[in-house]
Design a protein around this motif. Sequence first.
Motif, PDB file in Angstrom:
ATOM      1  N   UNK A 183     -28.579  18.290  46.499  1.00  0.00           N
ATOM      2  CA  UNK A 183     -29.633  19.184  47.053  1.00  0.00           C
ATOM      3  C   UNK A 183     -29.940  20.682  46.471  1.00  0.00           C
ATOM      4  N   UNK A 184     -30.844  21.140  46.241  1.00  0.00           N
ATOM      5  CA  UNK A 184     -31.154  22.484  45.484  1.00  0.00           C
ATOM      6  C   UNK A 184     -30.507  23.729  46.158  1.00  0.00           C
ATOM      7  N   UNK A 185     -30.254  23.425  47.704  1.00  0.00           N
ATOM      8  CA  UNK A 185     -29.616  24.450  48.403  1.00  0.00           C
ATOM      9  C   UNK A 185     -28.171  24.548  48.267  1.00  0.00           C
ATOM     10  N   UNK A 186     -27.576  23.391  47.610  1.00  0.00           N
ATOM     11  CA  UNK A 186     -25.984  23.264  47.796  1.00  0.00           C
ATOM     12  C   UNK A 186     -25.270  24.209  46.477  1.00  0.00           C
ATOM     13  N   UNK A 187     -24.137  24.798  47.114  1.00  0.00           N
ATOM     14  CA  UNK A 187     -23.672  25.746  46.358  1.00  0.00           C
ATOM     15  C   UNK A 187     -23.079  25.142  44.834  1.00  0.00           C
ATOM     16  N   UNK A 188     -23.015  25.882  43.715  1.00  0.00           N
ATOM     17  CA  UNK A 188     -22.507  25.492  42.474  1.00  0.00           C
ATOM     18  C   UNK A 188     -21.209  25.998  42.484  1.00  0.00           C
ATOM     19  N   UNK A 189     -20.054  25.112  42.126  1.00  0.00           N
ATOM     20  CA  UNK A 189     -18.610  25.532  41.786  1.00  0.00           C
ATOM     21  C   UNK A 189     -18.712  25.688  40.580  1.00  0.00           C
ATOM     22  N   UNK A 190     -17.272  26.040  39.812  1.00  0.00           N
ATOM     23  CA  UNK A 190     -17.087  26.038  38.494  1.00  0.00           C
ATOM     24  C   UNK A 190     -17.409  25.152  37.785  1.00  0.00           C
ATOM     25  N   UNK A 191     -17.022  23.723  37.969  1.00  0.00           N
ATOM     26  CA  UNK A 191     -17.424  22.608  37.257  1.00  0.00           C
ATOM     27  C   UNK A 191     -18.867  22.370  37.177  1.00  0.00           C
ATOM     28  N   UNK A 192     -19.476  22.670  38.327  1.00  0.00           N
ATOM     29  CA  UNK A 192     -20.950  22.365  38.244  1.00  0.00           C
ATOM     30  C   UNK A 192     -21.726  23.257  37.540  1.00  0.00           C
ATOM     31  N   UNK A 193     -21.102  24.680  37.229  1.00  0.00           N
ATOM     32  CA  UNK A 193     -22.016  25.631  36.387  1.00  0.00           C
ATOM     33  C   UNK A 193     -21.417  25.200  35.000  1.00  0.00           C
ATOM     34  N   UNK A 194     -20.441  24.714  34.674  1.00  0.00           N
ATOM     35  CA  UNK A 194     -20.076  24.145  33.324  1.00  0.00           C
ATOM     36  C   UNK A 194     -20.862  23.052  32.837  1.00  0.00           C
ATOM     37  N   UNK A 195     -21.198  21.983  34.007  1.00  0.00           N
ATOM     38  CA  UNK A 195     -22.111  21.010  33.588  1.00  0.00           C
ATOM     39  C   UNK A 195     -23.347  21.371  33.167  1.00  0.00           C
ATOM     40  N   UNK A 196     -23.758  22.365  33.680  1.00  0.00           N
ATOM     41  CA  UNK A 196     -25.162  22.765  33.575  1.00  0.00           C
ATOM     42  C   UNK A 196     -25.216  23.556  32.362  1.00  0.00           C
ATOM     43  N   UNK A 197     -24.246  24.006  31.571  1.00  0.00           N
ATOM     44  CA  UNK A 197     -24.438  24.513  30.316  1.00  0.00           C
ATOM     45  C   UNK A 197     -23.787  24.100  29.212  1.00  0.00           C
ATOM     46  N   UNK A 198     -23.314  22.544  29.622  1.00  0.00           N
ATOM     47  CA  UNK A 198     -22.702  21.961  28.114  1.00  0.00           C
ATOM     48  C   UNK A 198     -23.511  20.617  28.113  1.00  0.00           C
ATOM     49  N   UNK A 199     -23.818  20.348  26.599  1.00  0.00           N
ATOM     50  CA  UNK A 199     -24.358  19.020  26.510  1.00  0.00           C
ATOM     51  C   UNK A 199     -23.492  17.924  26.447  1.00  0.00           C
ATOM     52  N   UNK A 200     -24.132  16.711  26.698  1.00  0.00           N
ATOM     53  CA  UNK A 200     -23.234  15.642  26.970  1.00  0.00           C
ATOM     54  C   UNK A 200     -22.928  15.169  25.544  1.00  0.00           C
ATOM     55  N   UNK A 201     -21.962  13.862  25.637  1.00  0.00           N
ATOM     56  CA  UNK A 201     -21.981  13.024  24.583  1.00  0.00           C
ATOM     57  C   UNK A 201     -23.101  11.945  24.390  1.00  0.00           C
ATOM     58  N   UNK A 202     -22.945  11.429  23.159  1.00  0.00           N
ATOM     59  CA  UNK A 202     -24.155  10.164  23.039  1.00  0.00           C
ATOM     60  C   UNK A 202     -23.957   9.278  23.968  1.00  0.00           C
ATOM     61  N   UNK A 203     -22.602   8.648  24.346  1.00  0.00           N
ATOM     62  CA  UNK A 203     -22.384   7.529  25.133  1.00  0.00           C
ATOM     63  C   UNK A 203     -21.699   7.926  26.522  1.00  0.00           C
ATOM     64  N   UNK A 204     -20.492   8.685  26.091  1.00  0.00           N
ATOM     65  CA  UNK A 204     -19.739   9.160  27.277  1.00  0.00           C
ATOM     66  C   UNK A 204     -19.260  10.739  27.162  1.00  0.00           C
ATOM     67  N   UNK A 205     -18.796  11.294  28.370  1.00  0.00           N
ATOM     68  CA  UNK A 205     -18.574  12.414  28.428  1.00  0.00           C
ATOM     69  C   UNK A 205     -17.354  12.747  29.515  1.00  0.00           C
ATOM     70  N   UNK A 206     -16.335  13.482  29.326  1.00  0.00           N
ATOM     71  CA  UNK A 206     -15.603  13.951  30.343  1.00  0.00           C
ATOM     72  C   UNK A 206     -15.485  15.399  30.345  1.00  0.00           C
ATOM     73  N   UNK A 207     -15.710  16.107  31.525  1.00  0.00           N
ATOM     74  CA  UNK A 207     -15.730  17.827  31.388  1.00  0.00           C
ATOM     75  C   UNK A 207     -14.715  17.927  32.632  1.00  0.00           C
ATOM     76  N   UNK A 208     -13.680  18.844  32.233  1.00  0.00           N
ATOM     77  CA  UNK A 208     -12.803  19.282  33.297  1.00  0.00           C
ATOM     78  C   UNK A 208     -12.484  20.688  33.413  1.00  0.00           C
ATOM     79  N   UNK A 209     -12.618  21.251  34.569  1.00  0.00           N
ATOM     80  CA  UNK A 209     -12.454  22.857  34.660  1.00  0.00           C
ATOM     81  C   UNK A 209     -11.080  23.036  34.965  1.00  0.00           C
ATOM     82  N   UNK A 210     -10.697  24.236  34.487  1.00  0.00           N
ATOM     83  CA  UNK A 210      -9.279  24.403  34.453  1.00  0.00           C
ATOM     84  C   UNK A 210      -9.160  25.524  35.702  1.00  0.00           C
ATOM     85  N   UNK A 211     -10.151  26.370  35.908  1.00  0.00           N
ATOM     86  CA  UNK A 211      -9.860  27.518  36.613  1.00  0.00           C
ATOM     87  C   UNK A 211      -9.661  27.094  38.187  1.00  0.00           C
ATOM     88  N   UNK A 212     -10.177  25.779  38.551  1.00  0.00           N
ATOM     89  CA  UNK A 212      -9.650  25.696  40.044  1.00  0.00           C
ATOM     90  C   UNK A 212      -8.106  25.349  40.443  1.00  0.00           C
TER      91      UNK A 212
END
Length: 311
Positions: A183-212
């Motif tokens: 939902x657009x109204x949902x809050x964005x955590x650290x990982x969500x913000x990182x996911x919104x600013x990092x390009x994906x891999x061609x086939x697979x991607x794993x993104x891990x946020x360290x801060x939490x």
Amino acid sequence: FHHMSRFNALMLRLTSVLILVAIQGGLSDRSNSAVAQTLGASSSDVLGSQFVPSDAIVVGELKIAETLNSPAAEMYPIEIVDAWAEQNLGIAASSLESLRVVLAAPGPGEPQFGAVLTSSADIDLKGVSQSLVRNGEGEALEVNGRTCFGVVDARGVVVYQHDARTIVVATQAYLDAVVRSTERSSSRGTLARLAESNPPGVNATILSAIEPVRPMATGMLQAMAGQIPPPLQPFANIPSLLDAIVLRMNLANTEGSVELNLLAVDKDSASQLGELINNGLEFGRQMGLAQMAGDLDPNDPMADATRRYME
């Protein structure tokens, strides 16, 4: 306490892996221009925060159809995968677009996760094999007002039809968070913000946020300081230097490739990480030489030549 001890053991293993990976991986300052440019990228150019709850710490995505159609997949029995999908899901494997998995930050209870399967064709959840889902008459469950079915041999895990082409599998306690994160109204955590600013891999991607998990990881490593060999003790600072870890896979050719990026907190942290990596490489070389010296016959000319080459 039992769950936390299991998590602590897992974190110890992950930390050990991270140290080894850091020695071989790429290093980036998250504030540099290459990363900053992605902030203005379109949604198709980034991993995206769909189905990433505010408390998630890891998101992984596999582009199924693209991977099955990649040159590297030609050596695998795709026909068997297709037959399994037709028999158990009621659609061809080539219709499965992506699988996204999210893991929640650890807590005192059972680990929480969600998995989202998207397809280019409609999926009838009631038509999914009963060897996978308890979707028989009268077996439906209500979870936070959503009609779900239990997953066979997975206590506390349910499957929910988000729309005609999207299925969500999650622990009951995490289902609502996974679905509401779209939902657009949902809050964005650290990982969500990182996911919104990092390009994906061609086939697979794993993104891990360290801060939490930084306080927990740092505390554990400090508690273990006496057990870590002195040359490796500086690696205990890694959680305080890192913002995120990004792993991308490209199977667009038969060789395939894997790219690992360590996103540092700032330029100073990136410099410290670079120094740690160089020191780790030197430590690994010295350890290898010491092991080799004990194993090689000093009277063997080939062994002596090998030792000199390594030095």
